[in-house]
Design a protein around this motif. Structure first.
Motif, PDB file in Angstrom:
ATOM      1  N   ALA A  24       0.890  -1.354   0.051  1.00 27.91           N
ATOM      2  CA  ALA A  24       0.067  -0.104   0.022  1.00 27.91           C
ATOM      3  C   ALA A  24       0.844   1.173  -0.070  1.00 27.91           C
ATOM      4  O   ALA A  24       1.904   1.509   0.835  1.00 27.91           O
ATOM      5  N   SER A  25       0.500   2.265  -0.662  1.00 29.89           N
ATOM      6  CA  SER A  25       1.002   3.760  -0.787  1.00 29.89           C
ATOM      7  C   SER A  25       0.481   4.284   0.272  1.00 29.89           C
ATOM      8  O   SER A  25      -0.756   4.010   1.054  1.00 29.89           O
ATOM      9  N   GLY A  26       1.330   5.544   0.722  1.00 30.99           N
ATOM     10  CA  GLY A  26       0.695   6.553   1.689  1.00 30.99           C
ATOM     11  C   GLY A  26       1.165   6.169   3.025  1.00 30.99           C
ATOM     12  O   GLY A  26       1.626   4.923   3.509  1.00 30.99           O
ATOM     13  N   ARG A  27       0.960   6.930   4.013  1.00 32.38           N
ATOM     14  CA  ARG A  27       1.498   7.228   5.401  1.00 32.38           C
ATOM     15  C   ARG A  27       0.434   6.504   6.398  1.00 32.38           C
ATOM     16  O   ARG A  27       0.804   6.578   7.591  1.00 32.38           O
ATOM     17  N   THR A  28      -0.713   6.065   5.709  1.00 35.72           N
ATOM     18  CA  THR A  28      -1.852   6.131   6.972  1.00 35.72           C
ATOM     19  C   THR A  28      -2.359   4.316   6.625  1.00 35.72           C
ATOM     20  O   THR A  28      -3.333   4.236   7.023  1.00 35.72           O
ATOM     21  N   PHE A  29      -1.457   3.636   6.237  1.00 32.56           N
ATOM     22  CA  PHE A  29      -1.852   2.061   6.058  1.00 32.56           C
ATOM     23  C   PHE A  29      -2.343   1.825   7.404  1.00 32.56           C
ATOM     24  O   PHE A  29      -3.568   0.892   7.343  1.00 32.56           O
ATOM     25  N   SER A  30      -1.564   1.852   8.403  1.00 38.47           N
ATOM     26  CA  SER A  30      -1.776   1.394   9.742  1.00 38.47           C
ATOM     27  C   SER A  30      -3.350   1.749  10.049  1.00 38.47           C
ATOM     28  O   SER A  30      -3.958   1.200  11.003  1.00 38.47           O
ATOM     29  N   SER A  31      -3.838   2.747   9.587  1.00 40.44           N
ATOM     30  CA  SER A  31      -5.342   3.235  10.163  1.00 40.44           C
ATOM     31  C   SER A  31      -6.536   2.411   9.082  1.00 40.44           C
ATOM     32  O   SER A  31      -7.601   2.648   9.445  1.00 40.44           O
ATOM     33  N   TYR A  32      -5.908   1.633   8.125  1.00 40.04           N
ATOM     34  CA  TYR A  32      -6.939   0.981   7.324  1.00 40.04           C
ATOM     35  C   TYR A  32      -6.909  -0.507   7.798  1.00 40.04           C
ATOM     36  O   TYR A  32      -5.960  -1.169   8.081  1.00 40.04           O
ATOM     37  N   ALA A  33      -8.230  -1.123   7.957  1.00 39.68           N
ATOM     38  CA  ALA A  33      -8.586  -2.506   8.070  1.00 39.68           C
ATOM     39  C   ALA A  33      -8.159  -3.131   6.600  1.00 39.68           C
ATOM     40  O   ALA A  33      -8.573  -2.252   5.718  1.00 39.68           O
ATOM     41  N   MET A  34      -7.860  -4.315   6.528  1.00 41.22           N
ATOM     42  CA  MET A  34      -7.384  -4.742   5.244  1.00 41.22           C
ATOM     43  C   MET A  34      -8.137  -6.303   4.788  1.00 41.22           C
ATOM     44  O   MET A  34      -8.279  -6.860   5.943  1.00 41.22           O
ATOM     45  N   GLY A  35      -8.340  -6.378   3.659  1.00 48.56           N
ATOM     46  CA  GLY A  35      -8.802  -7.684   3.349  1.00 48.56           C
ATOM     47  C   GLY A  35      -8.412  -8.175   2.001  1.00 48.56           C
ATOM     48  O   GLY A  35      -7.804  -7.639   1.212  1.00 48.56           O
ATOM     49  N   TRP A  36      -8.745  -9.503   1.737  1.00 50.94           N
ATOM     50  CA  TRP A  36      -8.762 -10.259   0.515  1.00 50.94           C
ATOM     51  C   TRP A  36     -10.068 -10.843  -0.071  1.00 50.94           C
ATOM     52  O   TRP A  36     -10.657 -11.416   0.968  1.00 50.94           O
ATOM     53  N   PHE A  37     -10.448 -10.551  -1.260  1.00 48.02           N
ATOM     54  CA  PHE A  37     -11.366 -11.010  -1.936  1.00 48.02           C
ATOM     55  C   PHE A  37     -10.991 -11.737  -3.069  1.00 48.02           C
ATOM     56  O   PHE A  37      -9.761 -11.749  -3.588  1.00 48.02           O
ATOM     57  N   ARG A  38     -11.745 -12.654  -3.824  1.00 45.75           N
ATOM     58  CA  ARG A  38     -11.482 -13.297  -5.027  1.00 45.75           C
ATOM     59  C   ARG A  38     -12.585 -13.672  -6.052  1.00 45.75           C
ATOM     60  O   ARG A  38     -13.835 -13.236  -5.197  1.00 45.75           O
ATOM     61  N   GLN A  39     -12.431 -13.467  -7.381  1.00 45.31           N
ATOM     62  CA  GLN A  39     -13.546 -13.718  -8.138  1.00 45.31           C
ATOM     63  C   GLN A  39     -13.089 -14.622  -9.277  1.00 45.31           C
ATOM     64  O   GLN A  39     -12.105 -14.256  -9.984  1.00 45.31           O
ATOM     65  N   ALA A  40     -13.786 -15.880  -9.054  1.00 44.36           N
ATOM     66  CA  ALA A  40     -13.606 -16.631 -10.134  1.00 44.36           C
ATOM     67  C   ALA A  40     -14.476 -16.466 -11.369  1.00 44.36           C
ATOM     68  O   ALA A  40     -15.459 -15.755 -11.612  1.00 44.36           O
ATOM     69  N   THR A  91      -8.894 -21.223  -7.660  1.00 42.07           N
ATOM     70  CA  THR A  91      -8.537 -20.680  -8.765  1.00 42.07           C
ATOM     71  C   THR A  91      -9.372 -19.480  -8.837  1.00 42.07           C
ATOM     72  O   THR A  91     -10.649 -19.365  -8.971  1.00 42.07           O
ATOM     73  N   ALA A  92      -8.716 -18.165  -8.964  1.00 45.40           N
ATOM     74  CA  ALA A  92      -9.569 -17.134  -9.116  1.00 45.40           C
ATOM     75  C   ALA A  92      -8.532 -15.635  -9.226  1.00 45.40           C
ATOM     76  O   ALA A  92      -7.273 -16.082  -9.128  1.00 45.40           O
ATOM     77  N   VAL A  93      -9.150 -14.583  -9.488  1.00 44.68           N
ATOM     78  CA  VAL A  93      -8.179 -13.271  -9.369  1.00 44.68           C
ATOM     79  C   VAL A  93      -8.365 -12.991  -7.958  1.00 44.68           C
ATOM     80  O   VAL A  93      -9.620 -13.036  -7.423  1.00 44.68           O
ATOM     81  N   TYR A  94      -7.481 -12.737  -7.166  1.00 48.11           N
ATOM     82  CA  TYR A  94      -7.513 -12.413  -5.794  1.00 48.11           C
ATOM     83  C   TYR A  94      -7.005 -10.768  -5.760  1.00 48.11           C
ATOM     84  O   TYR A  94      -6.186 -10.286  -6.348  1.00 48.11           O
ATOM     85  N   TYR A  95      -8.132 -10.154  -4.849  1.00 52.90           N
ATOM     86  CA  TYR A  95      -7.862  -8.675  -4.888  1.00 52.90           C
ATOM     87  C   TYR A  95      -7.658  -8.334  -3.298  1.00 52.90           C
ATOM     88  O   TYR A  95      -8.226  -8.950  -2.464  1.00 52.90           O
ATOM     89  N   CYS A  96      -6.730  -7.201  -3.258  1.00 49.93           N
ATOM     90  CA  CYS A  96      -6.874  -6.673  -1.762  1.00 49.93           C
ATOM     91  C   CYS A  96      -7.727  -5.549  -1.461  1.00 49.93           C
ATOM     92  O   CYS A  96      -7.975  -4.892  -2.673  1.00 49.93           O
ATOM     93  N   ALA A  97      -8.072  -5.312  -0.673  1.00 48.29           N
ATOM     94  CA  ALA A  97      -9.027  -4.390  -0.376  1.00 48.29           C
ATOM     95  C   ALA A  97      -8.573  -3.670   0.992  1.00 48.29           C
ATOM     96  O   ALA A  97      -8.082  -4.134   2.070  1.00 48.29           O
ATOM     97  N   ALA A  98      -9.147  -2.178   1.033  1.00 50.83           N
ATOM     98  CA  ALA A  98      -8.664  -1.407   2.123  1.00 50.83           C
ATOM     99  C   ALA A  98      -9.994  -0.653   2.640  1.00 50.83           C
ATOM    100  O   ALA A  98     -10.713  -0.336   1.711  1.00 50.83           O
ATOM    101  N   ASP A  99     -10.337  -0.595   3.959  1.00 47.75           N
ATOM    102  CA  ASP A  99     -11.578   0.066   4.243  1.00 47.75           C
ATOM    103  C   ASP A  99     -11.227   0.637   5.885  1.00 47.75           C
ATOM    104  O   ASP A  99     -10.432   0.363   6.135  1.00 47.75           O
TER     105      ASP A  99
END
Length: 125
Positions: A24-40, A91-99
């Motif tokens: 992740a870019s930016g100096r506020t990474f630690s303020s975001y919850a992070m997740g992984w999603f996937r789409q087959a 098997t899928a495309v895996y996506y990173c998410a921040a929220d």
């Protein structure tokens, strides 16, 4: 604003392992919850795993419990997804998410969501 870049995808045989990374870019990474999603192919995007801002709390989908582990290194602005005992159905495309919170990053999407571009994971039988 957060920019997310995934890496680590590839082709692996069933039973093998892969580790995905999301930088992740930016100096506020630690303020975001992070997740992984996937789409087959032909399917909707689905939740895989999430981690709180501190890293002390995680949750994951039943389909990956005991096989996938999410972790983060705030000093490196990076979240990981360790995937073991991979199956062809992973098997899928895996996506990173921040929220903004663990609860929100677990949801399918929110107005405050940031997404990466995705990385392909293919598990052969």
């Amino acid at each position: 604003q957060v920019q997310l870049v995934e890496s680590g995808g590839g082709l692996v045989q069933a039973g093998g392992s892969l580790r995905l990374s999301c930088a992740a870019s930016g100096r506020t990474f630690s303020s975001y919850a992070m997740g992984w999603f996937r789409q087959a192919p032909g399917k909707e995007r689905e939740f895989v795993a999430a981690i709180s801002t501190s890293g002390y709390r995680t949750n994951s989908a039943d389909s990956v419990k005991g096989r996938f582990t999410i972790s983060r290194e705030n000093a490196k602005n990076t979240v990981y997804l360790q995937m073991n005992s991979l199956k062809p159905e992973d098997t899928a495309v895996y996506y990173c998410a921040a929220d903004t919170s663990l609860a929100s990053v677990t949801a399918t999407s929110t107005p405050s969501r940031y997404w990466g571009q995705g990385t392909q994971v293919t598990v052969s039988s």
